[in-house]
Design a protein around this motif. Structure first.
Motif, short mmCIF file in Angstrom:
data_model
loop_
_atom_site.label_atom_id
_atom_site.label_comp_id
_atom_site.label_asym_id
_atom_site.label_seq_id
_atom_site.Cartn_x
_atom_site.Cartn_y
_atom_site.Cartn_z
N PRO A 58 -18.52 -38.48 98.35
CA PRO A 58 -19.53 -39.03 97.42
C PRO A 58 -20.59 -38.00 97.01
CG PRO A 58 -19.17 -40.55 99.25
CD PRO A 58 -18.47 -39.28 99.59
N PHE A 59 -20.91 -37.07 97.91
CA PHE A 59 -21.88 -36.02 97.56
C PHE A 59 -21.29 -35.11 96.48
CE2 PHE A 59 -23.14 -37.29 101.83
CZ PHE A 59 -24.52 -37.39 101.71
N LEU A 60 -20.02 -34.78 96.64
CA LEU A 60 -19.36 -33.92 95.65
C LEU A 60 -19.21 -34.66 94.32
CD1 LEU A 60 -16.57 -32.34 97.90
CD2 LEU A 60 -18.83 -31.40 97.34
N ALA A 61 -18.84 -35.94 94.38
CA ALA A 61 -18.67 -36.73 93.16
C ALA A 61 -19.98 -36.87 92.40
CB ALA A 61 -18.10 -38.11 93.51
N ALA A 62 -21.09 -36.85 93.12
CA ALA A 62 -22.41 -36.96 92.47
C ALA A 62 -22.86 -35.65 91.85
CB ALA A 62 -23.44 -37.45 93.49
N GLY A 63 -22.06 -34.60 92.01
CA GLY A 63 -22.40 -33.31 91.40
C GLY A 63 -23.38 -32.47 92.20
N LEU A 64 -23.48 -32.74 93.51
CA LEU A 64 -24.45 -32.00 94.32
C LEU A 64 -23.99 -30.62 94.74
CD1 LEU A 64 -25.90 -34.89 96.50
CD2 LEU A 64 -27.13 -33.52 94.80
N HIS A 65 -22.71 -30.31 94.53
CA HIS A 65 -22.24 -28.97 94.90
C HIS A 65 -22.10 -28.12 93.64
CE1 HIS A 65 -20.65 -25.98 97.58
NE2 HIS A 65 -19.63 -25.79 96.76
N GLY A 66 -23.18 -27.45 93.31
CA GLY A 66 -23.22 -26.63 92.09
C GLY A 66 -24.63 -26.69 91.55
N GLY A 67 -24.91 -25.95 90.53
CA GLY A 67 -26.23 -26.01 89.90
C GLY A 67 -27.36 -25.77 90.88
N GLU A 68 -28.18 -26.80 91.09
CA GLU A 68 -29.39 -26.66 91.90
C GLU A 68 -29.17 -26.85 93.40
OE1 GLU A 68 -32.38 -29.25 90.39
OE2 GLU A 68 -32.40 -28.33 88.40
N THR A 69 -28.06 -27.47 93.78
CA THR A 69 -27.82 -27.78 95.19
C THR A 69 -26.40 -27.40 95.60
OG1 THR A 69 -27.18 -30.04 94.63
CG2 THR A 69 -29.47 -29.69 95.30
N LYS A 70 -26.20 -27.31 96.93
CA LYS A 70 -24.88 -27.06 97.51
C LYS A 70 -24.66 -28.06 98.64
CE LYS A 70 -24.05 -23.28 95.12
NZ LYS A 70 -22.99 -23.25 94.08
N VAL A 71 -23.40 -28.42 98.86
CA VAL A 71 -23.01 -29.27 99.97
C VAL A 71 -22.22 -28.38 100.93
CG1 VAL A 71 -21.77 -31.34 100.70
CG2 VAL A 71 -22.91 -31.28 98.46
#
Length: 202
Positions: A58-71
């Motif tokens: 769900p973190f990856l699907a929300a777009g949190l890995h890239g841009g301003e944040t990384k997972v």
């Protein structure tokens, strides 16, 4: 367990030297120093890894890995509790500039950490007690615990001193939306994540 001071590559940091020695001798084990004590966690079982992967999606699907944040998995967090203290959360949501916050021993200062997450193992009490204090002291805004022992999911927010002001416990059948402070809307299905973490063997 605790360790006696030893000579090692870190010279004036005997606990880190001993922790690194333990990692070298025990591949796959996670070694941390929390509250001035060395904490050693055995390699995860398949169900632990499965739960970690499922909770990461769900973190990856929300777009949190890239841009301003990384997972990221298994990134060291330098703790303010002691001169050698550090933890290695199973999962973290961090600012994309985390490399600029490097301290030492593959650990980074707490500032870029928006969320840390632990999937419990055999030493589950460390995740439910010791690390609550450690992550709150480090002012990590959100701490999530996938509690496989008690079949619950904990969400802790609003760190104050050595504890979290908010500690919500969720059971299977519930959906949890994490705070916006992590950078995107993330909703977790408690039942799915806990089911993924249950060993299939008898």
């Amino acid at each position: 367990m605790s360790a006696a001071p030893v000579e090692g590559p870190h010279g004036d940091r005997p606990l880190i030297a001993e922790a690194n020695r333990l990692m070298d001798r025990n591949p796959g084990y996670r070694v941390e120093i929390i509250g001035g004590q060395i904490l050693v966690t055995p390699p995860p079982d398949a169900a632990h890894a499965n739960a970690l992967t499922d909770v990461m999606l769900p973190f990856l699907a929300a777009g949190l890995h890239g841009g301003e944040t990384k997972v990221l998995q298994g990134v060291g967090l330098w703790l303010p509790d002691g001169p050698e203290d550090y933890a290695v959360p199973d999962l973290a949501v961090v600012d994309a500039d985390i490399e600029e916050h490097y301290i030492e021993n593959n650990c980074y200062e707490p500032l870029p950490f928006r969320l840390v997450l632990e999937v419990t193992s055999s030493n589950y009490q460390a995740d439910l007690r010791t690390k609550v204090t450690a992550y709150a002291n480090a002012k990590v805004p959100v701490y999530v615990i996938v509690d496989r022992k008690h079949n619950r999911l904990h969400v802790l927010t609003d760190p104050i001193s050595n504890e979290y002001n908010e500690h919500r416990v969720h059971a299977p059948g519930q959906q949890i939306t994490l705070p916006d402070s992590i950078g995107a809307k993330v909703t977790l299905d408690v039942a799915e994540i806990l089911a993924a973490g249950q060993p299939k063997r008898d």
